[in-house]
Design an enzyme around this catalytic site. Structure first.
Site, short mmCIF file in Angstrom:
data_model
loop_
_atom_site.label_atom_id
_atom_site.label_comp_id
_atom_site.label_asym_id
_atom_site.label_seq_id
_atom_site.Cartn_x
_atom_site.Cartn_y
_atom_site.Cartn_z
N HIS A 102 -94.20 14.87 21.21
CA HIS A 102 -93.18 14.73 20.06
C HIS A 102 -91.94 15.29 20.76
O HIS A 102 -91.87 16.38 21.53
CB HIS A 102 -93.45 15.42 18.80
CG HIS A 102 -94.03 16.65 18.87
ND1 HIS A 102 -95.13 17.23 19.12
CD2 HIS A 102 -93.30 17.93 18.68
CE1 HIS A 102 -95.12 18.25 19.05
NE2 HIS A 102 -94.04 18.71 18.79
N HIS A 150 -75.10 33.86 7.43
CA HIS A 150 -74.21 33.20 8.52
C HIS A 150 -74.24 32.03 8.82
O HIS A 150 -73.22 31.14 8.97
CB HIS A 150 -74.18 34.16 9.67
CG HIS A 150 -73.20 34.11 10.74
ND1 HIS A 150 -71.87 34.27 10.62
CD2 HIS A 150 -73.09 33.26 11.82
CE1 HIS A 150 -71.02 33.86 11.61
NE2 HIS A 150 -71.87 33.26 12.44
N GLU A 163 -71.52 28.90 8.90
CA GLU A 163 -71.06 27.99 10.03
C GLU A 163 -71.43 26.61 9.54
O GLU A 163 -70.56 25.77 10.00
CB GLU A 163 -72.13 28.56 11.02
CG GLU A 163 -71.63 29.87 11.92
CD GLU A 163 -70.68 29.89 12.71
OE1 GLU A 163 -69.56 29.11 12.16
OE2 GLU A 163 -70.32 30.60 13.46
#
Ligand code: 5GP
Ligand code: ZN
Length: 219
Positions: free
Chosen positions: A135, A208, A212
């Site tokens: 995959h 964080h 972001e």
């Protein structure tokens, strides 16, 4: 066993469309990852019976097969970029500038370009896959997901443990051929976007990543 879970999609893609299976053809099945590690996380499953049980590094030694996989990932990258545009495009600063120009009277001769969401999609494989069927991961860069719960989840997509499809064929002495689950996955965290270090403080990293994510999608 549980490591054979992806085999069912290759065998009977019709059965899993459209919830899990995004599309399928004679050679490939594209699916949604059931435990997404980004806001968009797809998997490309080659159906070639001679390759599906191979490690990606070995399967991609076949140049013809590698080219076929690369071509299909280009298609899937476009599809994924289109999905990001639908999800986030309206929020992005570039899209708003474009819409404003479009609705100006008269509209300008040259419209500002829309955001190229294809740059925000990463495509590659894990040096040590956990699932047996071959995959290829196709995911948005954000690494923002409720399912990203363990340090190894983050690092498996944010260190050389993740090998971009563009890097194949690998040279013979490529260090990533000798990756183990111990090395890269136990590294200190580094933000994918601003490169800030978070040591081993996972909760702080997660907070964080949310910040972001919000800024990235509006960019
Ligand atoms: P690997 O670490 O092997 O490269 O990644 C395997 C991926 O398959 C993981 O991201 C995991 O979330 C996903 N996965 C595991 N089991 C299933 C399943 O039964 N269905 C789907 N759609 N994805 C799965
Ligand atoms: Zn950052």
């Amino acid at each position: 066993g549980v490591r054979d879970g992806l085999g069912a999609y290759i065998a009977k893609p019709e059965k899993y469309a459209p919830d899990v299976v995004v599309y399928h053809n004679d050679d490939f099945v594209a699916i949604h990852d059931m435990f997404p590690k980004s806001s968009l996380h797809l998997l490309l499953l080659p159906r070639d019976q001679t390759k599906t049980r191979m490690h990606p590094f070995d399967a991609f030694e076949d140049a013809e097969f590698l080219e076929k996989v690369k071509a299909e990932t280009r298609t899937l990258r476009k599809l994924a970029a289109g999905e990001l545009r639908r999800k986030y495009g309206k929020d992005s600063a570039q899209e708003q500038t474009r819409q404003a120009a479009l609705s100006a009277d008269p509209p300008p001769d040259e419209l500002p370009r829309g955001r190229n969401w294809e740059q925000d999609i990463v495509v590659g494989v894990h040096a040590v896959p956990s699932m047996n069927h071959l995959h290829i991961h196709v995911l948005s860069v954000d690494r923002y997901s409720e399912r990203l719960k363990h340090r190894k989840h983050y690092n498996s997509f944010s260190t050389p443990f993740f090998v971009p499809i563009e890097d194949f064929p690998l040279v013979e002495d490529d260090v990533r051929r000798n990756s183990t689950k111990e090395g890269y996955l136990k590294r200190d965290f580094t933000c994918w976007r601003c490169s800030r270090g978070f040591g081993n403080r996972f909760a702080e990293l997660k907070q964080h990543l949310e910040q972001e994510f919000k800024e990235w999608k509006k960019l």
